[in-house]
Design an enzyme around this catalytic site. Structure first.
Site: not given
Ligand code: VG1
Ligand code: CO
Length: 543
Positions: A113-114, A126, A277, A279, A281-282, A344, A376
């Site tokens: 992700s980010h 995943k 972000d 990947d 999804d954000r 979450t 998302k």
């Molecule tokens: C974070 C965010 C959560 C989101 C997760 C995956 O998790 O708070 O809302 O679903 O990342 O997002 P955490 O446990 O660090 O608070 V991402 O864009 O992986 O796919």
């Molecule tokens: Co992401």
């Protein structure tokens, strides 16, 4: 095809977090580390012979090597076909789209992700199930359990597959289809939104800037915004995916997407700005000199969904994660539809969507989406906003202010303390737990605590229970303070504090959230002893 059965020993740390298994690249590069986890997935899901799998990722460092390994393991484990994005690229929403469209057994998404990428950055993996969504906890728990027992894995001896050319390749009896990563996803977007209206909007001189942050959405945004919607090419920034994201932190928020923020808050700013972000999804949504919180964004999308072709027939319900503000709840009430509060992580929305209970879902962490897929979806949110803007012909700021005037404003912020020592973070959480009895009913100036607990959730579809999902301090006037430890980091601990209060007075709606939440922030710091225990005097990131 020659298949090797390789003897291995378990690693003890392969427990998936909020979203998959994430570790630093060197951890994944250890002999057998990736293979153990992949075999644990295959052992757990026990796919029937000749099943189809989707495979791809966010372009980060080590994706290509991992894809070659996973393909050889899939062939050795009896899969019949793997759909791979060209160049190994698949945004998370595009992977979800492919799993659903081609009715595959599931998919493996390589991404973190980010989190930053590169040889010393993060890598992750995943598993998504046949509905296109992240595997639920009972499956990730089973994968973890299997990773603790694993003694061998299977891998085919084969040449690497050419990932950069679309076409069909063979590994023994298994077919590898290298596909255009964008086409199916772009087609899905076109079926949901009024592309003609958005094209007209751009034609009329409406200016947009999209920041792909050198991550996976570059090719997707170019195809959709520039090729299909005729936005000028300079609407895009950082649109070429790079294995290290250009050294950046592909997290679309006010801190890490500062390049875009400077453009939207600068002179002669465009009308609309958005970022996605690593990947894809954000999403972060900006107007000219204006930031839309993700919680408000969810509520505004819901309140305007009737303007969008794909949602004109109405919403079944809305779901939001617990720390997300209650702005969407107000819209649900006005629409007469249910609103669900989940822990979450997107995996908790899957059952609700599969059961037809909700259409829109959102998280405060820049995540919004709908039942068109089971992840998302960053670009989906951007297109949803553009569709609304094309119909309403007002500025982003006006749309938000009108929304607040109608529903009131759920003033909201999140403060992240990143990379603090795990013991300090655990100490804060323990202190809070130990203070529940004392806090109950306590008075802080004008605010009185109504309830404090550790959030737990009973899934209304399958009855599964998830506990320990975040400390909630709820006040009698509806204000909330939430404390939660991140489940996605790879270094130290990240403590998140979520702050929310309700403001019905229109005269105060334009005021800064940090200012409006100052009292609540003070209470949060006082009861958590955060500064003393972590040695930090301010958050790393404020969103
Ligand atoms: C974070 C965010 C959560 C989101 C997760 C995956 O998790 O708070 O809302 O679903 O990342 O997002 P955490 O446990 O660090 O608070 V991402 O864009 O992986 O796919
Ligand atoms: Co992401």
């Amino acid at each position: 095809m020659q298949v090797h059965t390789v003897a291995t020993a378990p690693f003890t740390d392969q427990k998936p977090g909020t979203s998959g298994l994430r570790k630093r690249v060197p951890v994944f590069q250890q002999a057998h580390y990736l293979e153990n986890f992949v075999q644990s997935i295959f052992d757990t899901i026990a796919a029937p012979p000749n099943a189809t799998l989707v495979l791809g990722g966010d372009s980060r460092y080590y994706n290509r090597e991992a894809i070659q390994t996973i393909l050889k393991m899939a062939a050795a484990n009896g899969f019949g076909r793997v759909l791979v994005g060209r160049g190994g690229i698949l945004s998370t929403p595009a992977a979800s789209c492919l799993i659903r469209k081609y009715r595959t057994h599931g998919g493996i998404i390589l991404y973190a992700s980010h989190n930053p990428g590169g040889p010393e950055g993060d890598f992750g993996i995943k598993y998504n199930t046949a509905n296109g969504g992240p595997a639920p906890e009972k499956i990730t728990d089973a994968i973890f359990a299997q990773s603790r027992l694993i003694a061998q894995y299977r891998i085919a001896e084969a040449a690497d597959v050419e990932l950069d050319r679309t076409g069909e390749y063979r590994i023994g009896g298994m077919t590898v289809s290298v596909m255009d990563p964008v086409a199916d996803y772009a087609g899905l977007m076109e079926s949901l939104f009024d592309f003609a209206a958005i094209r007209e909007l751009f034609k009329g001189g409406f200016r947009v800037r999209f920041d792909a942050m050198h991550a996976v959405t570059g090719p997707y945004a170019r195809e959709i915004l520039v090729n299909r919607l005729a936005a000028p090419a300079d609407s895009m920034m950082n649109a070429v995916p790079l294995p290290d994201f250009g050294g950046g932190h592909p997290d679309p928020n006010l801190t890490y997407a500062h390049e875009l923020v400077e453009v939207l808050y600068g002179k002669d700013a465009p009308d609309f700005g958005a970022a996605s972000d690593g990947d894809g999804d954000r999403n972060m949504i900006l107007g000219r000199h204006f930031f839309v919180t993700p919680s408000d964004s969810l509520a505004i999308l819901a309140a305007n969904a009737h303007l969008v072709p794909g949602y004109r027939q109405g919403l079944a319900g809305i779901a939001r994660s617990m720390p997300t503000s209650a702005a969407a709840d107000r819209v649900a009430r006005a629409l007469g539809i249910p609103c669900y509060e989940t822990p979450t992580g997107w995996k908790f929305f899957g059952n609700l969507m599969d059961a037809g209970k909700v259409t829109l879902c959102g998280e405060e962490s820049f995540g919004t989406g709908s039942d068109h897929i089971r992840e998302k979806d960053g670009l989906w949110a951007v297109l949803f906003w553009l569709n609304i803007l094309a119909v309403r012909k007002q500025s982003v700021e006006t749309i938000v202010l009108e929304h607040w005037a109608r529903f009131g404003r759920n003033v909201y912020t999140r403060h992240d303390y990143e990379d603090i020592p795990a013991e300090a973070a655990d100490g804060v959480m323990k202190l809070l737990h130990d203070s529940f009895a004392e806090l109950q009913g306590a008075q802080f100036g004008p605010l009185q605590v109504k309830l404090c607990d550790d959030f737990s959730y009973a899934d209304p579809v399958d009855g599964s229970i998830s506990t320990g999902q975040g400390v909630r301090i709820l006040f009698t006037d509806g204000s909330r303070i939430i404390f939660r430890l991140s489940g996605t980091g790879t270094g130290g601990a990240t403590l998140r504090i979520y702050l929310e209060s309700f403001e019905s007075d229109v005269a105060k709606h334009h005021l800064d959230a940090q200012y409006l939440l100052a009292t609540l922030t003070g209470i949060a710091l006082q009861i958590s002893e955060l500064h003393k225990r972590t040695g930090r005097d301010r958050p790393t990131v404020i969103t």
